[in-house]
Design a protein around this motif. Structure first.
Motif, PDB file in Angstrom:
ATOM      1  N   GLY A   1       6.963   0.057  -7.665  1.00 30.07           N
ATOM      2  CA  GLY A   1       5.632   0.181  -8.246  1.00 30.07           C
ATOM      3  C   GLY A   1       4.764  -1.035  -7.980  1.00 30.07           C
ATOM      4  N   VAL A   2       5.372  -2.227  -8.007  1.00 30.46           N
ATOM      5  CA  VAL A   2       4.611  -3.451  -7.718  1.00 30.46           C
ATOM      6  C   VAL A   2       4.094  -3.424  -6.278  1.00 30.46           C
ATOM      7  CG1 VAL A   2       4.815  -5.940  -7.409  1.00 30.46           C
ATOM      8  CG2 VAL A   2       5.776  -4.859  -9.439  1.00 30.46           C
ATOM      9  N   ILE A   3       4.958  -3.009  -5.351  1.00 29.17           N
ATOM     10  CA  ILE A   3       4.534  -2.934  -3.948  1.00 29.17           C
ATOM     11  C   ILE A   3       3.424  -1.897  -3.783  1.00 29.17           C
ATOM     12  CG2 ILE A   3       5.270  -2.469  -1.589  1.00 29.17           C
ATOM     13  CD1 ILE A   3       8.067  -3.387  -2.386  1.00 29.17           C
ATOM     14  N   ALA A   4       3.591  -0.743  -4.429  1.00 29.66           N
ATOM     15  CA  ALA A   4       2.585   0.311  -4.324  1.00 29.66           C
ATOM     16  C   ALA A   4       1.254  -0.157  -4.900  1.00 29.66           C
ATOM     17  CB  ALA A   4       3.072   1.560  -5.057  1.00 29.66           C
ATOM     18  N   TRP A   5       1.307  -0.832  -6.046  1.00 32.02           N
ATOM     19  CA  TRP A   5       0.076  -1.328  -6.678  1.00 32.02           C
ATOM     20  C   TRP A   5      -0.614  -2.347  -5.774  1.00 32.02           C
ATOM     21  CZ3 TRP A   5      -0.713  -6.456  -8.327  1.00 32.02           C
ATOM     22  CH2 TRP A   5      -1.920  -6.667  -9.008  1.00 32.02           C
ATOM     23  N   HIS A   6       0.192  -3.207  -5.148  1.00 31.88           N
ATOM     24  CA  HIS A   6      -0.383  -4.255  -4.309  1.00 31.88           C
ATOM     25  C   HIS A   6      -1.022  -3.697  -3.046  1.00 31.88           C
ATOM     26  CE1 HIS A   6      -0.371  -7.807  -1.574  1.00 31.88           C
ATOM     27  NE2 HIS A   6      -0.686  -8.430  -2.693  1.00 31.88           N
ATOM     28  N   ARG A   7      -0.476  -2.565  -2.568  1.00 31.31           N
ATOM     29  CA  ARG A   7      -0.969  -2.015  -1.312  1.00 31.31           C
ATOM     30  C   ARG A   7      -1.857  -0.794  -1.502  1.00 31.31           C
ATOM     31  NH1 ARG A   7       2.988  -2.089   3.650  1.00 31.31           N
ATOM     32  NH2 ARG A   7       0.926  -2.243   4.563  1.00 31.31           N
ATOM     33  N   ALA A   8      -2.067  -0.378  -2.749  1.00 32.51           N
ATOM     34  CA  ALA A   8      -2.820   0.860  -3.006  1.00 32.51           C
ATOM     35  C   ALA A   8      -4.219   0.803  -2.418  1.00 32.51           C
ATOM     36  CB  ALA A   8      -2.894   1.124  -4.511  1.00 32.51           C
ATOM     37  N   GLU A   9      -4.790  -0.394  -2.328  1.00 35.91           N
ATOM     38  CA  GLU A   9      -6.149  -0.513  -1.808  1.00 35.91           C
ATOM     39  C   GLU A   9      -6.219  -0.177  -0.320  1.00 35.91           C
ATOM     40  OE1 GLU A   9      -5.982  -5.335  -0.913  1.00 35.91           O
ATOM     41  OE2 GLU A   9      -7.134  -4.540  -2.602  1.00 35.91           O
ATOM     42  N   ASN A  10      -5.054  -0.097   0.341  1.00 39.49           N
ATOM     43  CA  ASN A  10      -5.035   0.214   1.772  1.00 39.49           C
ATOM     44  C   ASN A  10      -4.915   1.704   2.051  1.00 39.49           C
ATOM     45  OD1 ASN A  10      -5.132  -2.527   2.499  1.00 39.49           O
ATOM     46  ND2 ASN A  10      -2.933  -2.731   2.180  1.00 39.49           N
ATOM     47  N   ALA A  11      -4.798   2.501   1.019  1.00 39.59           N
ATOM     48  CA  ALA A  11      -4.641   3.944   1.230  1.00 39.59           C
ATOM     49  C   ALA A  11      -5.525   4.718   0.268  1.00 39.59           C
ATOM     50  CB  ALA A  11      -3.179   4.353   1.015  1.00 39.59           C
ATOM     51  N   ALA A  12      -6.132   5.801   0.770  1.00 35.23           N
ATOM     52  CA  ALA A  12      -6.930   6.669  -0.087  1.00 35.23           C
ATOM     53  C   ALA A  12      -6.002   7.449  -1.017  1.00 35.23           C
ATOM     54  CB  ALA A  12      -7.759   7.619   0.766  1.00 35.23           C
ATOM     55  N   LEU A  13      -6.592   8.046  -2.049  1.00 38.85           N
ATOM     56  CA  LEU A  13      -5.785   8.730  -3.053  1.00 38.85           C
ATOM     57  C   LEU A  13      -5.079   9.955  -2.486  1.00 38.85           C
ATOM     58  CD1 LEU A  13      -4.867   9.034  -5.970  1.00 38.85           C
ATOM     59  CD2 LEU A  13      -6.973  10.303  -6.433  1.00 38.85           C
ATOM     60  N   LEU A  14      -5.764  10.777  -1.672  1.00 46.26           N
ATOM     61  CA  LEU A  14      -5.173  12.019  -1.174  1.00 46.26           C
ATOM     62  C   LEU A  14      -3.892  11.787  -0.381  1.00 46.26           C
ATOM     63  CD1 LEU A  14      -5.226  15.063  -0.807  1.00 46.26           C
ATOM     64  CD2 LEU A  14      -6.766  14.732   1.152  1.00 46.26           C
ATOM     65  N   PRO A  15      -3.853  10.855   0.599  1.00 41.38           N
ATOM     66  CA  PRO A  15      -2.588  10.636   1.305  1.00 41.38           C
ATOM     67  C   PRO A  15      -1.443  10.211   0.398  1.00 41.38           C
ATOM     68  CG  PRO A  15      -4.398   9.653   2.521  1.00 41.38           C
ATOM     69  CD  PRO A  15      -4.951  10.062   1.190  1.00 41.38           C
ATOM     70  N   VAL A  16      -1.745   9.418  -0.635  1.00 41.17           N
ATOM     71  CA  VAL A  16      -0.694   8.997  -1.564  1.00 41.17           C
ATOM     72  C   VAL A  16      -0.160  10.199  -2.338  1.00 41.17           C
ATOM     73  CG1 VAL A  16      -0.170   7.588  -3.590  1.00 41.17           C
ATOM     74  CG2 VAL A  16      -1.625   6.665  -1.767  1.00 41.17           C
ATOM     75  N   VAL A  17      -1.054  11.063  -2.801  1.00 40.05           N
ATOM     76  CA  VAL A  17      -0.637  12.264  -3.532  1.00 40.05           C
ATOM     77  C   VAL A  17       0.202  13.169  -2.641  1.00 40.05           C
ATOM     78  CG1 VAL A  17      -1.458  14.359  -4.660  1.00 40.05           C
ATOM     79  CG2 VAL A  17      -2.580  12.176  -5.138  1.00 40.05           C
ATOM     80  N   LEU A  18      -0.215  13.341  -1.382  1.00 35.13           N
ATOM     81  CA  LEU A  18       0.543  14.176  -0.449  1.00 35.13           C
ATOM     82  C   LEU A  18       1.945  13.613  -0.221  1.00 35.13           C
ATOM     83  CD1 LEU A  18      -2.236  14.960   2.209  1.00 35.13           C
ATOM     84  CD2 LEU A  18      -1.198  16.568   0.590  1.00 35.13           C
ATOM     85  N   THR A  19       2.042  12.290  -0.117  1.00 31.35           N
ATOM     86  CA  THR A  19       3.355  11.672   0.089  1.00 31.35           C
ATOM     87  C   THR A  19       4.236  11.849  -1.139  1.00 31.35           C
ATOM     88  OG1 THR A  19       2.282  10.031   1.507  1.00 31.35           O
ATOM     89  CG2 THR A  19       4.530   9.574   0.826  1.00 31.35           C
ATOM     90  N   LEU A  20       3.653  11.756  -2.329  1.00 29.68           N
ATOM     91  CA  LEU A  20       4.418  11.997  -3.557  1.00 29.68           C
ATOM     92  C   LEU A  20       4.914  13.441  -3.626  1.00 29.68           C
ATOM     93  CD1 LEU A  20       2.385   9.992  -6.227  1.00 29.68           C
ATOM     94  CD2 LEU A  20       4.747   9.569  -5.510  1.00 29.68           C
ATOM     95  N   LEU A  21       4.092  14.383  -3.177  1.00 27.61           N
ATOM     96  CA  LEU A  21       4.535  15.779  -3.132  1.00 27.61           C
ATOM     97  C   LEU A  21       5.689  15.939  -2.144  1.00 27.61           C
ATOM     98  CD1 LEU A  21       1.108  17.658  -3.262  1.00 27.61           C
ATOM     99  CD2 LEU A  21       2.836  17.511  -5.068  1.00 27.61           C
TER     100      LEU A  21
END
Length: 302
Positions: free
Chosen positions: A128-148
């Motif tokens: 979660g720390v890594i994801a939070w730190h890098r979240a600014e490099n990815a739009a929301l939709l690609p992250v949601v798709l990867t979680l799916l």
């Protein structure tokens, strides 16, 4: 979990971590859904011709193919082609581990020790720390798709465990028979035949050869070898012991992305990655067994 199985799990981790690097040139040439259809089709054809179908309930075979094959890679490939960074994708996809533990508890009633829970929570916190730190490099939709995609992987893990095949490798190969038709259908609808044929007609170009090399790694190493070993491990061990090892994949994926794709991790990401490693190792330890003396005393007292 035996030391041999731990080494096998770590070996799969390395294979799957490098798999993300191979996807980069592959998806740079092939449309994502078409790439997924081709990936499984080249395995499905010889499987149907030469490999006997495993004696498992058809519902678990189809479920394994739809979830682990179609769902996971359709979501992941689309996410990668819509801006999901390779290193971050290797991280977010490992949400399959806590998803698998959750599904294993809900549907398989597999117990979770306090030690395992602590290790998994530590690993998830590091992720979660890594994801939070890098979240600014990815739009929301690609992250949601990867979680799916991660959730689909977890559902596939449960199906493969419930199938309980005599030959797990045969199950993994026959799983590949399921995804080609639904993925090709989706590709035809959303990507179009023109894009499909263009990717095939330009295989002789520099981009085409690079895409073909990445495709070969993804099929032969990531799918056939890696998934076969993983299926064996899921059959021999509880899902909540095997699944946490997948949290190590982003450590390999992000390191490889640093070397090959020049994606530089920040110091906080390195520290969080160390937490992930420690959490997975703690979470994979077996449940404590009572000593022989304690069991003997209990027997005498009864």
């Amino acid at each position: 979990m035996s030391p041999r199985d731990r080494l096998l799990a770590l070996f799969v981790v390395v294979l799957w971590g490098l798999n993300f690097i191979a996807m980069h040139p592959m998806l740079g040439h092939f449309p994502p859904l078409f790439a997924g259809a081709l990936r499984f089709a080249v395995i499905a054809v010889p499987t149907i011709l030469f490999i006997p179908r495993p004696k498992v309930p058809l519902r678990w075979l189809i479920g394994f193919g739809l979830w682990f094959g179609t769902g996971q890679f359709a979501f992941l490939f689309i996410a990668l082609t819509h801006g999901m960074p390779t290193g971050l994708a290797s991280l977010v996809l490992q949400a399959s581990a806590p998803f698998t533990v959750l599904l294993g508890g809900l549907f398989l009633r597999e117990p979770l020790s306090a030690r395992q829970l602590t290790g998994i929570l530590a690993a998830v916190a590091g992720m979660g720390v890594i994801a939070w730190h890098r979240a600014e490099n990815a739009a929301l939709l690609p992250v949601v798709l990867t979680l799916l995609g991660a959730l689909s992987w977890a559902a596939g893990n449960i199906c493969s465990r419930q199938a309980r095949p005599d030959n797990p490798v045969h199950l993994t190969l026959w799983m590949s028979v399921v995804p080609p038709i639904p993925m090709l259908t989706l590709s035809t609808i959303f990507e179009g035949p023109a894009a499909q044929w263009h990717s095939l007609a330009t295989l002789g170009t520099a981009g085409g050869l690079a895409g073909l090399a990445g495709f070969a790694y993804v099929v032969l190493i990531g799918t056939v070898l890696g998934s076969s070993i993983w299926t064996v491990l899921m059959r021999r061990n509880p899902a909540n012991v095997v699944a946490p090892f997948s949290l190590l994949v982003p450590v390999i994926g992000m390191s490889a992305a640093f070397v090959v794709l020049d994606e530089t991790p920040a110091p906080v990401e390195v520290l969080a990655g160390a937490v992930v490693v420690a959490g997975v190792l703690v979470g994979s330890l077996p449940r404590r067994q009572r000593s022989a003396e304690a069991r003997s005393a209990e027997f005498v007292s009864s």
